[in-house]
Design an enzyme around this catalytic site. Structure first.
Site, mmCIF file in Angstrom:
data_model
loop_
_atom_site.group_PDB
_atom_site.id
_atom_site.type_symbol
_atom_site.label_atom_id
_atom_site.label_comp_id
_atom_site.label_asym_id
_atom_site.label_seq_id
_atom_site.Cartn_x
_atom_site.Cartn_y
_atom_site.Cartn_z
ATOM 1 N N HIS A 62 -10.194 20.376 -68.632
ATOM 2 C CA HIS A 62 -10.714 21.715 -68.894
ATOM 3 C C HIS A 62 -11.785 22.155 -67.893
ATOM 4 O O HIS A 62 -12.433 21.342 -67.252
ATOM 5 C CB HIS A 62 -11.308 21.766 -70.307
ATOM 6 C CG HIS A 62 -10.282 21.480 -71.358
ATOM 7 N ND1 HIS A 62 -10.613 21.089 -72.635
ATOM 8 C CD2 HIS A 62 -8.920 21.503 -71.332
ATOM 9 C CE1 HIS A 62 -9.507 20.886 -73.340
ATOM 10 N NE2 HIS A 62 -8.460 21.141 -72.564
ATOM 11 N N LYS A 72 -21.459 19.232 -66.796
ATOM 12 C CA LYS A 72 -21.495 18.455 -68.040
ATOM 13 C C LYS A 72 -22.044 17.050 -67.778
ATOM 14 O O LYS A 72 -21.690 16.403 -66.806
ATOM 15 C CB LYS A 72 -20.090 18.335 -68.637
ATOM 16 C CG LYS A 72 -19.499 19.669 -69.059
ATOM 17 C CD LYS A 72 -18.021 19.598 -69.282
ATOM 18 C CE LYS A 72 -17.452 20.993 -69.469
ATOM 19 N NZ LYS A 72 -15.986 21.010 -69.308
ATOM 20 N N TYR A 132 -21.943 15.680 -75.194
ATOM 21 C CA TYR A 132 -22.174 16.076 -73.808
ATOM 22 C C TYR A 132 -22.983 17.350 -73.708
ATOM 23 O O TYR A 132 -22.861 18.251 -74.538
ATOM 24 C CB TYR A 132 -20.866 16.170 -73.016
ATOM 25 C CG TYR A 132 -19.764 17.010 -73.607
ATOM 26 C CD1 TYR A 132 -19.045 16.572 -74.716
ATOM 27 C CD2 TYR A 132 -19.398 18.211 -73.020
ATOM 28 C CE1 TYR A 132 -17.996 17.326 -75.239
ATOM 29 C CE2 TYR A 132 -18.351 18.958 -73.517
ATOM 30 C CZ TYR A 132 -17.659 18.513 -74.627
ATOM 31 O OH TYR A 132 -16.621 19.264 -75.139
ATOM 32 N N ASP A 168 -3.560 22.275 -74.545
ATOM 33 C CA ASP A 168 -3.379 21.303 -73.458
ATOM 34 C C ASP A 168 -1.901 21.064 -73.169
ATOM 35 O O ASP A 168 -1.517 20.763 -72.046
ATOM 36 C CB ASP A 168 -4.100 19.999 -73.811
ATOM 37 C CG ASP A 168 -5.610 20.187 -73.776
ATOM 38 O OD1 ASP A 168 -6.333 19.292 -74.262
ATOM 39 O OD2 ASP A 168 -6.065 21.232 -73.273
#
Ligand SMILES: Cc1cn([C@H]2C[C@H](O)[C@@H](COP(=O)(O)OP(=O)(O)O[C@H]3O[C@H](C)C(=O)[C@H](O)[C@H]3O)O2)c(=O)[nH]c1=O
Length: 185
Positions: A62, A72, A132, A168
């Site tokens: 992503h 991230k 995260y 996905d």
């Protein structure tokens, strides 16, 4: 400990753990201590937390397009994942290159992934939780996905039909992907 990876800018960070008879304590994020080691990361504005119930789950690959691209800092709070970053910055000498690392509760390792990269992971245990920090807020209008098996990644569980989301399943192939990231690198 801070380790450079094969892709400049992507870092593997392992905060120290202080163990005793109860278990351990660790500062999972300390800006001042990282900067003392010469690592200055952008400001984080959102923390995410996801649980994947079964081994063999894949989330990704992503990204969020500018103006809401996200860097991230990923860690695994429970279980084990194989965490991957793919460079999709236009003009990058490592465009299309990927790095992947096993992040787990046990090893305490964290992966810093700047914006301009695809991010995804495969779970190597049941009940894998990741936490995260993100450098921009969620912007669904900028959300995008590239197919997990279209980037030549050596996923640790070969010949797998992973548990993935519909999004996905429908993701575009890297070969068809027109990167929105045009950073000077
Ligand atoms: C990412 C995100 C999602 N959501 C909502 C949207 C959906 O209703 C639900 C599940 O979202 P999604 O299926 O996109 O979740 P993941 O498949 O874990 O996606 C994440 O997985 C990869 C590994 C990433 O690096 C990204 O942070 C993110 O794309 O949470 C939010 O409300 N805020 C958010 O920041």
């Amino acid at each position: 400990m801070i380790e450079q990876t094969a892709i400049p800018g992507v870092l593997l960070i392992t905060p120290p753990r202080f163990g005793d008879h109860r278990g351990f304590f660790s500062e999972s994020w300390n800006r001042k201590k990282l900067e003392a080691e010469g690592i200055v990361l952008p400001e984080f504005v959102q923390d995410n937390h996801s649980l994947s119930r079964e081994k063999g789950t894949v989330r990704g690959l992503h990204f969020q397009s500018p103006p809401h691209a996200q860097g991230k800092l990923v860690r695994c709070g429970r279980g084990v994942i194989f965490d991957v970053a793919v460079d999709v910055r236009r003009g990058s000498p490592t465009y299309g290159r990927w790095v992947g690392y096993e992040l787990s509760f046990d090893n305490g390792k964290q992966l810093w992934i700047p914006d301009g990269f695809l991010h995804g992971f495969m779970t190597l245990s049941d009940d894998a939780e990741i936490c995260y920090k993100c450098t921009d807020h969620y912007a669904p209008e900028c959300d995008g996905a590239v197919k997990w098996d279209s980037c030549g990644i050596d996923w640790p569980i070969a010949d797998i039909v992973p548990i993935i989301s519909g999004k996905d399943q429908e993701a575009q192939h890297l070969s068809d992907f027109d990167t929105p990231f045009s950073y000077e690198v």
